[in-house]
Each structure stands twice: as structure tokens, then as C-alpha cells.
Design an enzyme around this catalytic site. Structure first.
Site, PDB file in Angstrom:
ATOM      1  N   ASP A 257      31.757  38.867 -49.868  1.00 40.34           N
ATOM      2  CA  ASP A 257      32.445  39.870 -50.700  1.00 40.34           C
ATOM      3  C   ASP A 257      32.127  41.271 -50.183  1.00 40.34           C
ATOM      4  O   ASP A 257      31.288  41.432 -49.300  1.00 40.34           O
ATOM      5  CB  ASP A 257      31.962  39.741 -52.156  1.00 40.34           C
ATOM      6  CG  ASP A 257      30.445  39.896 -52.236  1.00 40.34           C
ATOM      7  OD1 ASP A 257      29.963  41.029 -52.355  1.00 40.34           O
ATOM      8  OD2 ASP A 257      29.725  38.871 -52.140  1.00 40.34           O
TER       9      ASP A 257
ATOM     10  N   ASP B 101      30.858  43.599 -52.212  1.00 40.48           N
ATOM     11  CA  ASP B 101      30.087  44.138 -53.333  1.00 40.48           C
ATOM     12  C   ASP B 101      31.063  44.853 -54.285  1.00 40.48           C
ATOM     13  O   ASP B 101      32.024  44.222 -54.712  1.00 40.48           O
ATOM     14  CB  ASP B 101      28.946  45.032 -52.821  1.00 40.48           C
ATOM     15  CG  ASP B 101      27.841  45.182 -53.858  1.00 40.48           C
ATOM     16  OD1 ASP B 101      27.574  44.199 -54.579  1.00 40.48           O
ATOM     17  OD2 ASP B 101      27.250  46.264 -53.958  1.00 40.48           O
TER      18      ASP B 101
HETATM   19  N1  LIG Z   1      27.405  41.629 -53.568  1.00 39.66           N
HETATM   20  C1  LIG Z   1      26.282  40.904 -53.644  1.00 39.66           C
HETATM   21  N2  LIG Z   1      25.164  41.435 -54.166  1.00 39.66           N
HETATM   22  C2  LIG Z   1      24.031  40.705 -54.230  1.00 39.66           C
HETATM   23  N3  LIG Z   1      23.941  39.431 -53.837  1.00 39.66           N
HETATM   24  C3  LIG Z   1      25.030  38.857 -53.318  1.00 39.66           C
HETATM   25  N4  LIG Z   1      25.221  37.626 -52.835  1.00 39.66           N
HETATM   26  C4  LIG Z   1      26.504  37.558 -52.425  1.00 39.66           C
HETATM   27  N5  LIG Z   1      27.154  38.720 -52.645  1.00 39.66           N
HETATM   28  C5  LIG Z   1      26.236  39.559 -53.194  1.00 39.66           C
END
Ligand SMILES: Nc1ncnc2[nH]cnc12
Ligand SMILES: CSC[C@H]1O[C@H](OP(=O)(O)O)[C@H](O)[C@@H]1O
Length: 298
Positions: free
Chosen positions: A218, A220
Site C-alpha cells: 500500500d 500508507d
Molecule cells: N502502511 C503500513 N503501515 C504499517 N504497517 C504496514 N504493513 C503494511 N502496510 C503498512
């Protein structure tokens, strides 16, 4: 130790720690299971032992089967100790991460090279400190010998692999605020997750080579063109990429050999405590397994 399964061996040289989405490891031969107890409590679950190529593998999903253990509760000391007690000398740690930069996209892999600690200091992060003091170097938290090997096999198995990246480890379990995400980006962090620490510190103290294979799931919450991260999205991307992660690790196992490394001597210049105390034993609660070859500085 209790074991179950087929022809058992009681040791391993390569440890694989699985993260979100990687709860089992397909393709191993001669599979057995070991339930280990350690002076630091139970590991995240039974360890799966098996062979791949010439390597003897111990696989452990850090969140437990069925993902029951939250990042702050992962028994990292027990996990590392259990691997060490099986004879493991190299560990590949697989994790799901958010991307903090535009050119690391969901689906990409990153062979990590740096770490930044944003945990809140509550996770037990050392085997030392109780009657025996050691200060290991964490300047390069990931093994410089394993990293290029892992990058090479990853590049042969997966479309986009980044050969370096700084992992910002937050406490969680909540994801970051947009303000935090922007600050981490401004600090030069590349990816974000919740579990690489204290695992990496403990692996160094246990004199294990440690490599990090991160799967980007992703952006975030900073990217204007993408929805903020949620757990379901992470799980979906992991499901689509977990086979690739397994292939990379399997290929690594098949094409690599155990070798000696500076990581295996990480304590050489780290121990401050008087040797009398260390040899005498009772003042130190550091288990013998980790004291085996230790000599104090000076
Ligand atoms: N955006 C994110 N923040 C923290 N841990 C994660 N694991 C996968 N994506 C994450
Ligand atoms: C399910 S999203 C957050 C969760 O995923 C990552 O876990 P891991 O590093 O074990 O793959 C992240 O660190 C969080 O624990």
C-alpha cells in the site's frame, strides 16, 4: 522440545520468519514440526522444519497461524532464541510494508538495508542487561553478505525488486496519521511496518545473519491518488504476492550455502561485563546458549 511428523531432524541452518499473509511455507521436503520452549517464553507457534536444496529450514510465522499475535505482542526474543537453539545461522524475515515513496509501488519487493525505530520502547529488545551488559553495533542492521544474494534471486523471480530501502518501524497496531506519514517521508524513510524491531536487534545479539524481504502492499496514507491503507487491502495484496515471496525464499534456499560471516562474531567487541561474572554464571541470567563463545572486551 516436542516434535511431530515424518523423518525428524533436530536442527536447521536457515530460518524464515513469515509476516502478514505468510503463515505456511510450501515446497519443503521431509517436514516435521517442533514445539519449542525458551527462557523467554513460547515462540509465536510451532516451528516447521524441512529441507530445500541443501538447506535445512525452520519456518515460523511471527503472528502465529491464523494471525493471532499483534505486532507489539510478537515474542521476538523467544522466536530468535528458538531459531538459534535449532542451530540457525541465517534468517530471512518476510514482511508486508507500506510505501513512503512514489517509485515503490504495491506488489514491489524491497531487500531492506536500513531501519528506523519508532516503536514506543515497551517491547523487550535485548537478551542482555540483566547481569551481563553488551552493546552490539546496529550500524548496518541487515547482513551485507545476504542482501546481494537475496536481491539476485528476487530479481530472477519477481518483476520489480528494489535493492535497498529504509524500514520505519512504528508501534501500531493502528496505522499512521497523514501527518506522521508525511514526516516519515520527509525524514527519508522508504517503507513502513510494525515488526522489524526488535527482531533485527535480537538477531544481531544472537549473532545471526539477518535479511529483510519486504513486500509493498500500500501507499500508507500520504498518496493523493490512492486510498489510505487498511488491513483488508494489505491482505489482498499479500494474497496476490505471497507465492512470489515463497518462490524467492525457496530459490534462495536452493542456491545458497551456509557460510561464515561477520554477523556470527557480532559479540566479539560488544561485552562490557567482567569475565569472572560471565563464567561464574549466577549473576547473569543470559542463557548459556547466548553466552557460549563470549569473551568480554579488554
Ligand atoms: N502502511 C503500513 N503501515 C504499517 N504497517 C504496514 N504493513 C503494511 N502496510 C503498512
Ligand atoms: C495486516 S497490516 C499490518 C501488519 O502487517 C505487517 O506485518 P508483518 O511485518 O508481520 O508482515 C505490519 O508490520 C503489521 O504487523
Amino acid at each position: 522440545m516436542r516434535e511431530s511428523g515424518g523423518a525428524a531432524f533436530h536442527s536447521a541452518d536457515l530460518g524464515i520468519i513469515g509476516g502478514s499473509g505468510l503463515y505456511a511455507f510450501d515446497g519443503l521436503q521431509d517436514v516435521t514440526e517442533a514445539e519449542l520452549r525458551t527462557p523467554y517464553g513460547d515462540p509465536s507457534g510451532p516451528l516447521v522444519l524441512g529441507t530445500a536444496g541443501n538447506r535445512r529450514i525452520a519456518f515460523l510465522p511471527r503472528h502465529g497461524r491464523g494471525h493471532r499475535i499483534a505486532p507489539s505482542q510478537v515474542p521476538a526474543r523467544a522466536n530468535i532464541y528458538a531459531l538459534k537453539s535449532l542451530g540457525v545461522r541465517e534468517v530471512i524475515s518476510v514482511s508486508a510494508v507500506g510505501s513512503l515513496r512514489g517509485d515503490f509501488a504495491p506488489g514491489d519487493m524491497v531487500v531492506l538495508d536500513q531501519l528506523f525505530d519508532r516503536t514506543s520502547g515497551l517491547r523487550p529488545a535485548s537478551f542482555f542487561g540483566d547481569g551481563m551488559v553488551a552493546h552490539v553495533s546496529m550500524a548496518d542492521p541487515y547482513c551485507g553478505r545476504l542482501r546481494p544474494l537475496l536481491e539476485r534471486v528476487a530479481a530472477g523471480e519477481h518483476a520489480t525488486v528494489h535493492g535497498s530501502g529504509t524500514y520505519c518501524c512504528i508501534e501500531g497496531p493502528q496505522f499512521s496519521t497523514r501527518a506522521e506519514s508525511e514526516v516519515f517521508r520527509s525524514w527519508g524513510m522508504d517503507v513502513i511496518g510494525m515488526t522489524a524491531l526488535p527482531e533485527a536487534k535480537l538477531a544481531r545479539e544472537a549473532e545471526l545473519c539477518y535479511a529483510g524481504l519486504a513486500l509493498v502492499t500500500d501507499y500508507d496514507c500520504w498518496h493523493p491518488g490512492h486510498a489510505s491503507v487498511d488491513a483488508q487491502g494489505v491482505a489482498e495484496i499479500m494474497e496476490a504476492n505471497v507465492a512470489a515471496a515463497q518462490r524467492v525464499v525457496m530459490r534462495f534456499a536452493e542456491t545458497s550455502r551456509p557460510a561464515s560471516c561477520g554477523c556470527h562474531r557480532a559479540l566479539d567487541k560488544a561485552i562490557m561485563t567482567d569475565s569472572q561474572i560471565i563464567r561464574g554464571g549466577p549473576e547473569s541470567t543470559v542463557p548459556t546458549l547466548l553466552r557460549g563463545r563470549i569473551a568480554p572486551v579488554g
